[in-house]
Design a protein around this motif. Structure first.
Motif, PDB file in Angstrom:
ATOM      1  N   CYS A  32      12.868  -9.763   9.115  1.00 23.46           N
ATOM      2  CA  CYS A  32      11.297  -9.354   9.396  1.00 23.46           C
ATOM      3  C   CYS A  32      10.689  -9.789  10.725  1.00 23.46           C
ATOM      4  CB  CYS A  32      10.655 -10.653   8.128  1.00 23.46           C
ATOM      5  SG  CYS A  32       9.078 -10.120   8.509  1.00 23.46           S
ATOM      6  N   ASN A  33       9.710  -8.973  10.952  1.00 20.55           N
ATOM      7  CA  ASN A  33       8.770  -7.638  12.069  1.00 20.55           C
ATOM      8  C   ASN A  33       7.268  -8.514  11.377  1.00 20.55           C
ATOM      9  OD1 ASN A  33      10.231  -6.209  13.517  1.00 20.55           O
ATOM     10  ND2 ASN A  33      10.349  -5.007  11.530  1.00 20.55           N
ATOM     11  N   HIS A  34       7.241  -9.676  10.646  1.00 21.95           N
ATOM     12  CA  HIS A  34       6.512  -9.983  10.173  1.00 21.95           C
ATOM     13  C   HIS A  34       4.836  -9.757  10.863  1.00 21.95           C
ATOM     14  CE1 HIS A  34       7.630 -13.617   8.525  1.00 21.95           C
ATOM     15  NE2 HIS A  34       9.055 -13.662   9.334  1.00 21.95           N
ATOM     16  N   LYS A  50      12.931 -13.596   2.059  1.00 20.78           N
ATOM     17  CA  LYS A  50      12.910 -12.831   3.601  1.00 20.78           C
ATOM     18  C   LYS A  50      12.600 -13.993   4.412  1.00 20.78           C
ATOM     19  CE  LYS A  50       9.020 -11.730   4.686  1.00 20.78           C
ATOM     20  NZ  LYS A  50       8.832 -12.629   5.816  1.00 20.78           N
ATOM     21  N   PRO A  53       0.789  -5.967   7.544  1.00 22.87           N
ATOM     22  CA  PRO A  53       2.340  -5.771   6.536  1.00 22.87           C
ATOM     23  C   PRO A  53       2.171  -5.028   5.198  1.00 22.87           C
ATOM     24  CG  PRO A  53       0.777  -7.919   6.490  1.00 22.87           C
ATOM     25  CD  PRO A  53       0.597  -6.369   7.779  1.00 22.87           C
ATOM     26  N   PRO A  54       2.776  -3.762   5.413  1.00 28.08           N
ATOM     27  CA  PRO A  54       3.198  -3.532   3.687  1.00 28.08           C
ATOM     28  C   PRO A  54       3.038  -3.868   2.410  1.00 28.08           C
ATOM     29  CG  PRO A  54       4.559  -1.972   4.825  1.00 28.08           C
ATOM     30  CD  PRO A  54       4.129  -3.070   6.118  1.00 28.08           C
ATOM     31  N   CYS A  55       4.482  -4.916   2.848  1.00 22.73           N
ATOM     32  CA  CYS A  55       4.293  -5.432   1.664  1.00 22.73           C
ATOM     33  C   CYS A  55       3.930  -6.179   1.257  1.00 22.73           C
ATOM     34  CB  CYS A  55       5.756  -6.639   2.075  1.00 22.73           C
ATOM     35  SG  CYS A  55       5.825  -7.425   2.994  1.00 22.73           S
ATOM     36  N   ALA A 110      13.898  -5.571   5.663  1.00 18.19           N
ATOM     37  CA  ALA A 110      13.438  -6.928   5.102  1.00 18.19           C
ATOM     38  C   ALA A 110      13.607  -7.984   4.022  1.00 18.19           C
ATOM     39  CB  ALA A 110      12.126  -7.363   6.524  1.00 18.19           C
ATOM     40  N   ARG A 111      13.101  -7.695   2.855  1.00 12.40           N
ATOM     41  CA  ARG A 111      13.491  -8.554   2.090  1.00 12.40           C
ATOM     42  C   ARG A 111      14.496  -7.921   0.113  1.00 12.40           C
ATOM     43  NH1 ARG A 111       7.474 -10.110   0.130  1.00 12.40           N
ATOM     44  NH2 ARG A 111       6.736 -10.490   1.874  1.00 12.40           N
ATOM     45  N   VAL A 150       4.480 -14.251   7.185  1.00 10.88           N
ATOM     46  CA  VAL A 150       4.315 -13.256   6.239  1.00 10.88           C
ATOM     47  C   VAL A 150       5.639 -14.195   5.303  1.00 10.88           C
ATOM     48  CG1 VAL A 150       4.726 -11.235   4.741  1.00 10.88           C
ATOM     49  CG2 VAL A 150       3.495 -10.951   6.543  1.00 10.88           C
ATOM     50  N   CYS A 153       8.737  -2.664   2.140  1.00 11.54           N
ATOM     51  CA  CYS A 153       8.804  -2.559   3.019  1.00 11.54           C
ATOM     52  C   CYS A 153       9.744  -1.713   4.027  1.00 11.54           C
ATOM     53  CB  CYS A 153       9.349  -4.350   3.233  1.00 11.54           C
ATOM     54  SG  CYS A 153      10.366  -4.453   5.056  1.00 11.54           S
ATOM     55  N   PRO A 154       9.835  -1.567   4.669  1.00  6.92           N
ATOM     56  CA  PRO A 154       9.967  -0.792   5.514  1.00  6.92           C
ATOM     57  C   PRO A 154      11.545  -0.393   6.620  1.00  6.92           C
ATOM     58  CG  PRO A 154       7.814   0.216   6.048  1.00  6.92           C
ATOM     59  CD  PRO A 154       8.314  -1.559   5.628  1.00  6.92           C
ATOM     60  N   TYR A 155      11.693  -2.133   6.753  1.00  8.96           N
ATOM     61  CA  TYR A 155      12.823  -2.369   7.679  1.00  8.96           C
ATOM     62  C   TYR A 155      13.857  -3.287   6.507  1.00  8.96           C
ATOM     63  CZ  TYR A 155       9.158  -1.644  10.672  1.00  8.96           C
ATOM     64  OH  TYR A 155       8.029  -0.640  10.868  1.00  8.96           O
TER      65      TYR A 155
HETATM   66  S1  SF4 Z   1       8.864  -7.896   5.139  1.00  9.51           S
HETATM   67 FE1  SF4 Z   1       8.956  -6.282   5.799  1.00  9.51          FE
HETATM   68  S2  SF4 Z   1       6.771  -5.201   5.517  1.00  9.51           S
HETATM   69 FE2  SF4 Z   1       6.616  -6.721   5.033  1.00  9.51          FE
HETATM   70  S3  SF4 Z   1       6.119  -8.483   7.209  1.00  9.51           S
HETATM   71 FE3  SF4 Z   1       9.185  -7.769   7.341  1.00  9.51          FE
HETATM   72  S4  SF4 Z   1       9.004  -6.387   8.192  1.00  9.51           S
HETATM   73 FE4  SF4 Z   1       6.903  -6.186   7.573  1.00  9.51          FE
END
Ligand code: SF4
Ligand code: SF4
Ligand code: SF4
Lengths: 409, 258
Positions: free
Chosen positions: B103-105, B161, B109-111, B149-150, B128, B145-147
């Motif tokens: 996760c990019n924190h 996450k 954050p779109p999530c 990560a979840r 996050v 989440c575009p990554y």
């Molecule tokens: S879950 Fe995804 S969008 Fe949310 S903070 Fe982490 S990387 Fe960013």
């Protein structure tokens, strides 16, 4: 870097299951059929009465089943009350959770008002249906026309809220370029109308109502909505090839090398065109209208109209497939790894069983309405309330019976 | 497509109904989909991570230690290391490129705003997190989440996450993945403290740092050093890991075709 090979990447599961498709399909049919019922229900247009009767069944049954599918898509369905305890005005889904129950109540209220006079007329029928009619009609007071219009308008307003939130919920997701476009919400609504008019055509056939007026009206709706859907699809595509809108360009890029996506696009395009052409063909057949219209009322309708329900099936297929592609196939486009994810649809409740189950529940809802609601006699909008004997059941009945007969093929 | 045709098509689009939809889209994006207020956490800190790819050997020690520390179900990961075989355009030389993902924190954050019950929220220290007692498991955040990560944790049926191991940070420990990293590639710390290792490294390598999918305007706070720009978005690579199924359709393993 000529070639790159991905050696190791995790398997990402899909997050939304086919339940989501069922919800988006049901709720779209619901709001679209509400609008199809509106001319008779709210504006009192008699010519739209047969359509409204059918559309109201479509609307009520899908409105009842849709929330079930929505709940089932939650991984913690028993926590649904959190939606209300911790509502978040920043989230489209949270807004939807407020609009949806209001919409449900307004649709049920509207249907009750629309069916009530006919229910009151059925109270004396022996057996269960009489009992249920007595119970459901709640007394013999009149159903004011104005009340139907007001509740109808409220339902229409709330249905716009549903259209908006279901579309926006997907369109704001930047993480999925294929969703992240302003064209998605209008396309969802348009295909919803395509599916709903298709469903009215099918219901018209299976209920043996076989109203020619309803067929003609639905074919016109199909003609317009198919043309609209085509325009939207073309505009979306042009946005992408011109790279005016980054998300559409990214979306096209993400699927441009996939055979299955090319096939899907072709299938959608060809089906849409074929549907449009077939509808146009039916509507432009000579109507053989003769001088004494009353005598040749049935023969003056193109015989081909008897087959319109087949187009209805195609239309339903389009509405459903569009949602399947948007919700399921798009989730298969990998975001951080190469290629596409491949999932079989599981057999259990999160897959095939869920799909079949929702359709089964829907069928049950339609059958219950067919069994206990005298929808064929319904005079939408309480139009029949005669000035002196508003509550006289007999008058209601004979009037509708006559009207019903004339619309038979 | 040549320029003239391009602009002609462009005109057509602008003339089409698209223009009418633009106000709607800005409302949907900005008006409603805004970041809710942050809460909890130390407002004097802002945690971030710097991954020095030059030090990463792709051993997956972070993947394993995170998996154990955070008791993720089998097959579900808060962090992984993607591995690619790349070939030099001229020399044809082969090399392996490693890309740890977590996760990019994100700063935007779109999530977070999508969560219908505010179970996902951002702490004031930038981390996050998910309140798993509140989460209804709608998986909206997983899609948002575009990554990737979840995920929905199979055991708890709620969103899961990377938390930057907030529970360990609180206790004065390093996250499991940082602690176990063989090459010391993962550097975590408070970016508001100019003396922290991460602040000094960010200062030193400012121009060389990259983040994943910068075009999404999520402002990721996991920075990569020694990154190739072509890997900041979805790689145009050939996927070769094929599932091998037994006669009952059960997965037995993977097979490589090259
Ligand atoms: S879950 Fe995804 S969008 Fe949310 S903070 Fe982490 S990387 Fe960013
Ligand atoms: S899955 Fe949980 S954390 Fe994610 S959006 Fe839904 S309720 Fe929020
Ligand atoms: S910080 Fe903790 S949760 Fe995040 S990847 Fe590292 S070990 Fe996993």
């Amino acid at each position: 870097m000529n070639s790159t090979i991905e050696l190791l990447a995790p398997r990402y599961d899909i997050a939304w299951y086919p339940w989501a498709v069922q919800y988006f399909f049901m709720i779209a049919v619901s709001y679209a059929s509400l609008w199809l019922a509106a001319p008779a229900l709210v504006l009192g247009k008699k010519a739209w009465l047969p359509t409204a009767r059918l559309a109201l069944i479509a609307c009520v049954s899908t409105t009842l089943v849709a929330p079930v599918a929505l709940l089932a898509d939650l991984h913690q369905p028993l926590r649904f009350w959190h939606f209300y305890a911790y509502a978040n005005s920043h989230s489209w889904m949270s807004i939807g959770s407020v609009v949806l129950p209001l919409y449900l109540v307004s649709v049920l209220g509207l249907a009750w008002l629309a069916w009530r006079p006919a229910l009151q007329a059925q109270r004396s029928t022996p057996g269960l249906s009489g009992m249920i009619a007595t119970w459901l009609s709640l007394g013999s007071g009149i159903t004011p026309r104005a009340l139907v219009a007001v509740v109808g308008l409220a339902a229409l307003g709330l249905s716009s809220g549903i259209m908006l939130y279901t579309g926006a919920e997907l369109a704001i997701v930047k993480a999925r370029p294929l969703w992240n476009t302003v064209w998605l919400p209008p396309m969802l609504a348009t295909t919803g109308f395509i599916a709903a008019s298709g469903l009215v055509l099918v219901l018209n056939r299976v209920s043996r109502l076989c109203s020619q007026t309803a067929i003609r009206q639905m074919l016109y709706v199909l003609l317009v909505t198919c043309a609209l859907a085509g325009l939207i699809a073309i505009s979306w595509f042009l946005d992408g090839v011109n790279a005016h809108v980054g998300s559409v360009a990214a979306a096209l890029e993400s699927v441009s090398h996939s055979d299955s996506w090319r096939n899907t696009a072709l299938w959608g395009g060809i089906t849409g065109l074929a549907l449009f052409a077939a509808v146009l063909f039916l509507l432009t057949r000579p109507t053989l209208r003769q001088k004494h219209a009353r005598v040749v009322l049935t023969s003056s309708q193109p015989a081909l109209f008897a087959w319109a329900w087949l187009l209805g099936l195609v239309a339903i297929h389009m509405g459903w497939m569009f949602r399947w592609v948007v919700l399921m196939d798009v989730q298969h486009v990998a975001r951080n790894s190469a290629g596409f994810h491949h999932y079989g649809i599981p057999a259990g409740s999160s897959g095939i069983l869920g799909i079949v189950g929702t359709f089964g529940l829907w069928l049950a809802a339609i059958l219950l309405i067919e069994l206990f609601i005298p929808w064929r006699q319904a005079q939408q909008g309480g139009l029949i309330a005669t000035p002196t004997h508003a509550t006289q059941d007999a008058s209601t009945h004979s009037l509708t019976a006559k009207k019903g007969a004339s619309s038979h093929a | 497509m040549d320029a003239i045709r391009r602009s002609l098509l462009g005109q057509m689009v602008r003339l089409s109904a698209g223009a009418a939809l633009i106000p709607f889209s800005s409302l949907a994006q900005a008006g409603i989909n805004q970041q809710p207020a942050r809460h909890e956490g130390d407002p004097t800190k802002r945690y971030g991570m710097l991954v020095d790819l030059r030090q990463c050997i792709g051993c997956q020690a972070c993947t394993v230690s995170c998996h154990i520390e955070n008791a993720a179900p089998l097959g579900q990961f808060r962090t992984t290391v993607s591995q690619y075989e790349v070939q030099h355009q001229e020399s044809g030389e082969l090399a392996t490129f490693m890309l740890p993902r977590l996760c990019n924190h994100c700063e935007n954050p779109p999530c977070v705003p999508v969560c219908p019950v505010e179970a996902t929220y951002q702490q004031r220290d930038g981390i996050v997190v998910v309140d798993s007692d509140r989460c209804v498991g709608c998986a909206y955040c997983v899609n948002a989440c575009p990554y990737d990560a979840r995920f929905i944790n199979q055991r708890t049926q709620t969103a899961d996450k990377c938390t930057f191991c907030a529970h360990r940070l609180e206790a004065g420990l390093l996250p499991a993945c940082v602690e176990s990293c063989v090459g010391g590639a993962r550097v975590i710390g408070d970016m508001r403290d100019p003396q922290s290792q991460i602040s000094r490294m960010i200062h030193e390598h400012r121009d060389a740092l990259m983040v994943l999918q910068p075009e999404k305007h999520t402002l990721p706070q996991v920075f990569y050093l020694g990154m190739d720009e072509r890997f900041t978005t979805r790689p145009t690579a050939e996927p070769v890991a094929l599932e091998v199924l037994d006669p009952h359709g059960q997965e037995m393993g993977y097979e490589f075709h090259h």
